[in-house]
Design a protein around this motif. Sequence first.
Motif, mmCIF file in Angstrom:
data_model
loop_
_atom_site.group_PDB
_atom_site.id
_atom_site.type_symbol
_atom_site.label_atom_id
_atom_site.label_comp_id
_atom_site.label_asym_id
_atom_site.label_seq_id
_atom_site.Cartn_x
_atom_site.Cartn_y
_atom_site.Cartn_z
ATOM 1 N N ASP A 84 0.422 -1.278 -0.161
ATOM 2 C CA ASP A 84 -0.092 -0.239 -0.299
ATOM 3 C C ASP A 84 0.794 1.227 0.135
ATOM 4 O O ASP A 84 0.340 2.302 -0.493
ATOM 5 C CB ASP A 84 -1.153 -0.124 1.305
ATOM 6 C CG ASP A 84 -2.261 -0.872 1.186
ATOM 7 O OD1 ASP A 84 -2.509 -1.782 -0.061
ATOM 8 O OD2 ASP A 84 -2.815 -1.320 1.770
ATOM 9 N N ARG A 116 0.803 4.293 -2.795
ATOM 10 C CA ARG A 116 0.244 5.159 -2.741
ATOM 11 C C ARG A 116 1.257 6.180 -3.107
ATOM 12 O O ARG A 116 1.329 7.961 -2.911
ATOM 13 C CB ARG A 116 -0.187 5.427 -1.313
ATOM 14 C CG ARG A 116 -1.221 4.850 -0.851
ATOM 15 C CD ARG A 116 -1.509 5.491 0.568
ATOM 16 N NE ARG A 116 -0.481 5.182 2.033
ATOM 17 C CZ ARG A 116 -0.182 4.756 2.213
ATOM 18 N NH1 ARG A 116 -1.127 3.303 2.247
ATOM 19 N NH2 ARG A 116 0.350 4.149 2.971
ATOM 20 N N ASN A 117 2.664 5.958 -3.003
ATOM 21 C CA ASN A 117 3.944 6.425 -3.683
ATOM 22 C C ASN A 117 4.670 5.928 -4.863
ATOM 23 O O ASN A 117 5.648 5.851 -5.025
ATOM 24 C CB ASN A 117 4.953 6.486 -2.315
ATOM 25 C CG ASN A 117 4.316 7.483 -1.283
ATOM 26 O OD1 ASN A 117 4.746 8.553 -1.517
ATOM 27 N ND2 ASN A 117 3.836 5.914 -0.222
ATOM 28 N N ARG A 143 -2.208 2.408 -13.517
ATOM 29 C CA ARG A 143 -2.929 3.871 -12.781
ATOM 30 C C ARG A 143 -2.785 4.457 -13.993
ATOM 31 O O ARG A 143 -3.835 5.383 -14.008
ATOM 32 C CB ARG A 143 -1.860 3.597 -11.824
ATOM 33 C CG ARG A 143 -1.903 5.802 -11.694
ATOM 34 C CD ARG A 143 -3.040 5.263 -10.440
ATOM 35 N NE ARG A 143 -3.272 6.989 -9.912
ATOM 36 C CZ ARG A 143 -4.086 7.596 -9.717
ATOM 37 N NH1 ARG A 143 -5.492 6.950 -9.676
ATOM 38 N NH2 ARG A 143 -4.012 8.869 -9.138
ATOM 39 N N LYS A 185 -6.759 2.606 -5.520
ATOM 40 C CA LYS A 185 -7.409 3.610 -4.747
ATOM 41 C C LYS A 185 -6.954 5.076 -4.948
ATOM 42 O O LYS A 185 -5.760 5.183 -4.956
ATOM 43 C CB LYS A 185 -6.845 2.470 -3.741
ATOM 44 C CG LYS A 185 -6.801 0.892 -3.371
ATOM 45 C CD LYS A 185 -6.017 0.746 -1.979
ATOM 46 C CE LYS A 185 -5.972 -0.489 -2.393
ATOM 47 N NZ LYS A 185 -5.621 -1.431 -1.468
ATOM 48 N N GLU A 186 -7.916 5.449 -4.356
ATOM 49 C CA GLU A 186 -7.563 7.337 -4.912
ATOM 50 C C GLU A 186 -7.436 8.151 -3.029
ATOM 51 O O GLU A 186 -7.438 7.010 -2.428
ATOM 52 C CB GLU A 186 -9.211 7.558 -5.274
ATOM 53 C CG GLU A 186 -9.574 7.136 -6.533
ATOM 54 C CD GLU A 186 -8.651 8.156 -7.213
ATOM 55 O OE1 GLU A 186 -8.103 8.166 -7.650
ATOM 56 O OE2 GLU A 186 -9.061 7.653 -8.961
#
Length: 328
Positions: free
Chosen positions: A218, A222-223, A267, A327-328
């Motif tokens: 995760d 996210r990065n 993405r 996942k936003e």
Amino acid sequence: MKEIYPEQMKMKYNDKYKSIFTMYDGKELSQMTFYHLFPGLDLIYNKFNTEISPTSSKDIKRDYVEINYCKRGIFECTMPEDKLLFLGEGEISANINKIQRIEAVFTKGYYEGIELLISIEELEKNIPPMFSQIIDNIKELKTVLLNNNMGIILKPIKEMIHIFDELYYINPEENKLYAQIKVLELLLVFTTIPMNNENKKKRYIEKAQVDKIKKIHDFLIRNLDKKITIEMLSKKYNIGTTPLKIYFKEIYGEPIYTYLKDYKIHRALHLLEETNKNISEIAGIVGYDNSSKFAKVFKDKLGCSPVEYRKQKVHLEHQRLFGVEIKE
């Protein structure tokens, strides 16, 4: 077979040869298609578009031996004592229904595969005598499974994959005799494979390690725009680089950087389809220093440039290509 998945799956179609069970999780339809090849032996085609895995009833009256082949996706199963098993692409598992799972999910949000569901007593009464050796072998397999109370997962074995793939691309309703022959061949091959350490994969991963790897996953997604090394992750999450790499591949099916490369394209597809951001912006969001490098990686993967892809009238179903929803 309604007793196998009584709550999550709804029967859509049923006759003496074929049954279809469906499940809708609010977004997409998942389906299990049962072909009753012999009394006591079902060939099942599984196609799930969800993280939710149906669980079998605890009140099943009969002992069923299950053999599963994972074609796409990853099946994650939590067993007693907080131990987790992962069935990945190309791998084969054997289990027995009385071995209860605490929880099961499809890690990537999708799963496709083939399953054999066998009631030994019923099959023995109905199979031609010339195949009695197969029944004896399945009985031996059942004993092995009962002694391995978390089931068995085998590494990809080419002789088995070859037969499963032949079954995968036929219609058993139109080719019943062929399907019967291939399933009997499959059982003969499977039940003569030594269940030793050479063929078996690592049995389980402790839940604490799985939770840590999922946190790392995760953090990475996210990065995407940051340069993160395995050494940095090792230090941040207090895990050795070797177990980090091994466990990540076990849980997500690919080495970390291979997974990330695919996820970045996933993405990017989402951004190309659903936003008006320019190519340079998208390249930066998914971690590429310049749009030229991003465009090359994109074209190598999809066969067209990001600009060409955006102009297409029909876009790819990127969830099916790369896994769970963004996942936003």
